[in-house]
Structure formats: structure tokens, C-alpha cells
Design a protein around this motif. Structure first.
Motif, PDB file in Angstrom:
ATOM      1  N   CYS A  67      17.394  -6.372 -50.188  1.00 32.78           N
ATOM      2  CA  CYS A  67      16.242  -5.594 -49.734  1.00 32.78           C
ATOM      3  C   CYS A  67      15.532  -6.234 -48.549  1.00 32.78           C
ATOM      4  CB  CYS A  67      15.271  -5.429 -50.901  1.00 32.78           C
ATOM      5  SG  CYS A  67      13.766  -4.543 -50.492  1.00 32.78           S
ATOM      6  N   GLN A  68      15.462  -7.549 -48.531  1.00 36.59           N
ATOM      7  CA  GLN A  68      14.733  -8.276 -47.486  1.00 36.59           C
ATOM      8  C   GLN A  68      13.279  -7.825 -47.403  1.00 36.59           C
ATOM      9  OE1 GLN A  68      16.090 -10.943 -45.284  1.00 36.59           O
ATOM     10  NE2 GLN A  68      17.258 -10.899 -47.183  1.00 36.59           N
ATOM     11  N   CYS A  69      12.744  -7.414 -48.540  1.00 37.04           N
ATOM     12  CA  CYS A  69      11.352  -6.969 -48.653  1.00 37.04           C
ATOM     13  C   CYS A  69      11.003  -5.902 -47.608  1.00 37.04           C
ATOM     14  CB  CYS A  69      10.372  -8.131 -48.591  1.00 37.04           C
ATOM     15  SG  CYS A  69       8.818  -7.729 -49.455  1.00 37.04           S
ATOM     16  N   GLN A  70      11.943  -4.995 -47.401  1.00 36.52           N
ATOM     17  CA  GLN A  70      11.722  -3.897 -46.455  1.00 36.52           C
ATOM     18  C   GLN A  70      11.540  -2.552 -47.148  1.00 36.52           C
ATOM     19  OE1 GLN A  70      11.504  -4.548 -42.896  1.00 36.52           O
ATOM     20  NE2 GLN A  70      11.209  -6.463 -44.011  1.00 36.52           N
ATOM     21  N   TRP A  71      11.728  -2.499 -48.461  1.00 34.48           N
ATOM     22  CA  TRP A  71      11.684  -1.245 -49.209  1.00 34.48           C
ATOM     23  C   TRP A  71      10.420  -0.444 -48.936  1.00 34.48           C
ATOM     24  CZ3 TRP A  71      14.585   1.997 -51.793  1.00 34.48           C
ATOM     25  CH2 TRP A  71      14.001   2.883 -52.694  1.00 34.48           C
ATOM     26  N   GLU A  90      16.948  -8.719 -39.906  1.00 29.81           N
ATOM     27  CA  GLU A  90      16.377  -8.794 -38.555  1.00 29.81           C
ATOM     28  C   GLU A  90      14.937  -8.247 -38.555  1.00 29.81           C
ATOM     29  OE1 GLU A  90      18.734  -7.026 -35.424  1.00 29.81           O
ATOM     30  OE2 GLU A  90      20.576  -7.826 -36.336  1.00 29.81           O
ATOM     31  N   ARG A  91      14.725  -7.133 -39.248  1.00 28.69           N
ATOM     32  CA  ARG A  91      13.388  -6.548 -39.325  1.00 28.69           C
ATOM     33  C   ARG A  91      12.420  -7.525 -40.013  1.00 28.69           C
ATOM     34  NH1 ARG A  91      12.710  -1.049 -38.655  1.00 28.69           N
ATOM     35  NH2 ARG A  91      10.900  -1.182 -40.018  1.00 28.69           N
ATOM     36  N   PHE A  92      12.903  -8.119 -41.094  1.00 29.86           N
ATOM     37  CA  PHE A  92      12.087  -9.070 -41.848  1.00 29.86           C
ATOM     38  C   PHE A  92      11.739 -10.274 -40.980  1.00 29.86           C
ATOM     39  CE2 PHE A  92      11.948 -11.996 -45.790  1.00 29.86           C
ATOM     40  CZ  PHE A  92      10.636 -11.639 -46.080  1.00 29.86           C
ATOM     41  N   ARG A  93      12.731 -10.824 -40.286  1.00 28.48           N
ATOM     42  CA  ARG A  93      12.506 -11.984 -39.411  1.00 28.48           C
ATOM     43  C   ARG A  93      11.478 -11.656 -38.326  1.00 28.48           C
ATOM     44  NH1 ARG A  93      15.431 -16.595 -38.379  1.00 28.48           N
ATOM     45  NH2 ARG A  93      17.243 -15.804 -39.514  1.00 28.48           N
ATOM     46  N   ALA A  94      11.561 -10.459 -37.765  1.00 28.61           N
ATOM     47  CA  ALA A  94      10.625 -10.060 -36.705  1.00 28.61           C
ATOM     48  C   ALA A  94       9.183 -10.041 -37.221  1.00 28.61           C
ATOM     49  CB  ALA A  94      11.017  -8.694 -36.148  1.00 28.61           C
ATOM     50  N   GLU A  95       9.000  -9.681 -38.487  1.00 27.82           N
ATOM     51  CA  GLU A  95       7.651  -9.676 -39.062  1.00 27.82           C
ATOM     52  C   GLU A  95       7.024 -11.069 -39.049  1.00 27.82           C
ATOM     53  OE1 GLU A  95       6.680  -7.056 -42.553  1.00 27.82           O
ATOM     54  OE2 GLU A  95       8.825  -7.388 -42.849  1.00 27.82           O
ATOM     55  N   PHE A  96       7.842 -12.088 -39.200  1.00 32.14           N
ATOM     56  CA  PHE A  96       7.336 -13.464 -39.271  1.00 32.14           C
ATOM     57  C   PHE A  96       6.786 -13.930 -37.938  1.00 32.14           C
ATOM     58  CE2 PHE A  96       9.231 -13.204 -43.248  1.00 32.14           C
ATOM     59  CZ  PHE A  96       8.993 -14.343 -43.991  1.00 32.14           C
ATOM     60  N   ASP A  97       7.171 -13.268 -36.874  1.00 27.06           N
ATOM     61  CA  ASP A  97       6.677 -13.627 -35.550  1.00 27.06           C
ATOM     62  C   ASP A  97       5.577 -12.685 -35.081  1.00 27.06           C
ATOM     63  OD1 ASP A  97       8.424 -15.813 -35.320  1.00 27.06           O
ATOM     64  OD2 ASP A  97      10.056 -14.487 -34.693  1.00 27.06           O
ATOM     65  N   GLY A  98       5.128 -11.806 -35.974  1.00 23.84           N
ATOM     66  CA  GLY A  98       4.090 -10.848 -35.629  1.00 23.84           C
ATOM     67  C   GLY A  98       2.699 -11.456 -35.697  1.00 23.84           C
ATOM     68  N   ILE A  99       1.720 -10.608 -35.506  1.00 24.32           N
ATOM     69  CA  ILE A  99       0.317 -11.028 -35.487  1.00 24.32           C
ATOM     70  C   ILE A  99      -0.143 -11.495 -36.869  1.00 24.32           C
ATOM     71  CG2 ILE A  99      -2.051 -10.188 -35.156  1.00 24.32           C
ATOM     72  CD1 ILE A  99      -0.857  -8.220 -33.089  1.00 24.32           C
ATOM     73  N   ARG A 100       0.324 -10.802 -37.905  1.00 22.94           N
ATOM     74  CA  ARG A 100      -0.123 -11.085 -39.275  1.00 22.94           C
ATOM     75  C   ARG A 100       1.092 -11.420 -40.135  1.00 22.94           C
ATOM     76  NH1 ARG A 100      -2.811  -6.425 -40.436  1.00 22.94           N
ATOM     77  NH2 ARG A 100      -4.774  -7.379 -39.858  1.00 22.94           N
ATOM     78  N   PRO A 101       1.057 -12.523 -40.879  1.00 19.30           N
ATOM     79  CA  PRO A 101       2.174 -12.821 -41.781  1.00 19.30           C
ATOM     80  C   PRO A 101       2.385 -11.667 -42.763  1.00 19.30           C
ATOM     81  CG  PRO A 101       0.705 -14.715 -41.624  1.00 19.30           C
ATOM     82  CD  PRO A 101       0.018 -13.558 -40.944  1.00 19.30           C
ATOM     83  N   PRO A 102       3.637 -11.325 -43.061  1.00 18.77           N
ATOM     84  CA  PRO A 102       3.905 -10.201 -43.960  1.00 18.77           C
ATOM     85  C   PRO A 102       3.672 -10.525 -45.434  1.00 18.77           C
ATOM     86  CG  PRO A 102       5.955 -11.233 -43.306  1.00 18.77           C
ATOM     87  CD  PRO A 102       4.858 -11.906 -42.517  1.00 18.77           C
ATOM     88  N   GLY A 103       3.470 -11.780 -45.730  1.00 18.47           N
ATOM     89  CA  GLY A 103       3.273 -12.166 -47.119  1.00 18.47           C
ATOM     90  C   GLY A 103       3.057 -13.655 -47.243  1.00 18.47           C
TER      91      GLY A 103
END
Length: 192
Positions: free
Chosen positions: A28-32, A50-63
Motif C-alpha cells: 500500500c505504501q500508505c497511499q490508500w 515513489e508517491r510516498f517518497r515524494a511526500e517526505f520531501d513536501g512541506i508537511r510530513p505525511p505522518g
């Protein structure tokens, strides 16, 4: 046992992948909750990563990532509900929430993963406490979640990725609605 909960930032992506190694986490990579069903189904596991990794470089941590004695042990997704597109299309949410679906100050705790060897140690509670703090610090007015109730219907540990009603109630969340007997929408008001 020493527990530390840290934001999921770019330098911790590999730790998040380790934390996700139990249950459906790797696939799932926590994308569900971020994608519609059609979008989720058309993505490969590599594309989801790839989508999950991109979140880690965003403005807000995904979790947040939980570490037990320095080892990645668990994960929780927390962030604005509006950033989790599937929530706004899920009947159990849309018919049960008391909050406007477009409210940017409503955050959602939507996914937990606790590695097999760390289950039964209260790690979900620690992750939830840290998620509420992250939501408060991020400007949330309300935190919602959509846990299951294993006392009504037996669930495998893997199926409890939404969390359990009892853990949320113990943390001060109120049950807003029960769209199904074994499912709840819970909420915690952080500020008026």
C-alpha cells in the motif's frame, strides 16, 4: 524499552519503509486514503512508493514514525483530511462527519502500522498521542479518525490499520457516529 516518535521527513524514508514492513504496508505504501480506488488500482507498487517518497520531501510530513530502542517499529498517517481524497468519497465518512468536508482545519488520523514484533506493547497509543500533538501543532481544530471495533466483529491485526475504537476513546476522542456496528467515526476537538 525506550519509545521515540519522530516526524516522517526525507532523511527518515528508509525508516518508514522498515516500519511499514508488516501487513499490507509494503504493497500500500500508505497511499490508500490519498487516492480514489481507480487511481490506487492503476498504480504499481513502485509508483506508490515513489508517491510516498515524494511526500517526505513536501512541506508537511505525511505522518510519524515510532522507534523502539532506536529501531523503526510503527507508523501513523496524520494530516489534513482534505489531503486524503478517499476520505471525502467514503460513505462512512461523508454521512457521519459533523464537519464540512472542505474544512482545512480538520485533520485525520487514518492509518497505523505496528511491526509484528512490536504489537501488544501499546505502541498504537503512543503513535496516536503523538499524532494529536502533531495535528495541534499543525493548526488542526478537530482531529477525526475512522477506527474499527474488534469487540463487535473479530478482525485480524492487519485489518486494524484504522486503529481501534477503544484506543481513540482512551485518548479522549468521542464517538460521533457508528456508520456500521463495527466501525466508528471519532473526533477530538482541539480548539473552538
Amino acid at each position: 524499552m525506550t519509545i521515540e516518535i519522530l516526524p516522517a521527513t526525507g532523511d527518515r524514508f528508509d525508516d518508514a519503509e522498515t516500519a511499514l514492513d508488516s501487513g499490507d504496508g509494503p504493497a500500500c505504501q500508505c497511499q490508500w486514503w490519498l487516492l480514489t480506488n481507480a487511481e490506487f488500482e492503476k498504480n504499481t507498487r513502485d509508483q506508490l512508493e515513489e508517491r510516498f517518497r515524494a511526500e517526505f520531501d513536501g512541506i508537511r510530513p505525511p505522518g510519524l514514525i515510532a522507534y523502539v530502542d532506536g529501531e523503526p517499529a510503527g507508523w501513523v498517517r496524520v494530516g489534513p483530511r482534505t489531503a486524503q481524497a478517499r476520505l471525502g468519497r467514503t460513505r462512512d465518512v461523508t454521512t457521519a462527519t459533523a464537519e464540512p468536508l472542505d474544512a482545512e482545519d480538520v485533520w485525520a488520523v487514518s492509518c497505523f502500522v505496528v511491526r509484528d514484533q512490536h504489537r501488544g506493547q501499546g505502541l498504537m497509543k503512543h503513535l496516536l498521542d503523538a499524532a494529536v500533538s502533531a495535528a495541534r501543532d499543525g493548526g488542526a481544530r478537530v482531529v477525526e479518525a475512522y477506527p474499527l471495533d474488534p469487540t463487535v466483529s473479530k478482525r485480524s491485526a492487519n485489518q486494524l490499520f484504522r486503529g481501534t475504537v477503544s484506543v481513540f476513546e482512551d485518548a479522549g476522542f468521542d464517538v460521533v457516529a457508528r456508520p456500521k456496528p463495527d466501525r466508528a467515526l471519532v473526533a477530538l476537538t482541539l480548539r473552538e
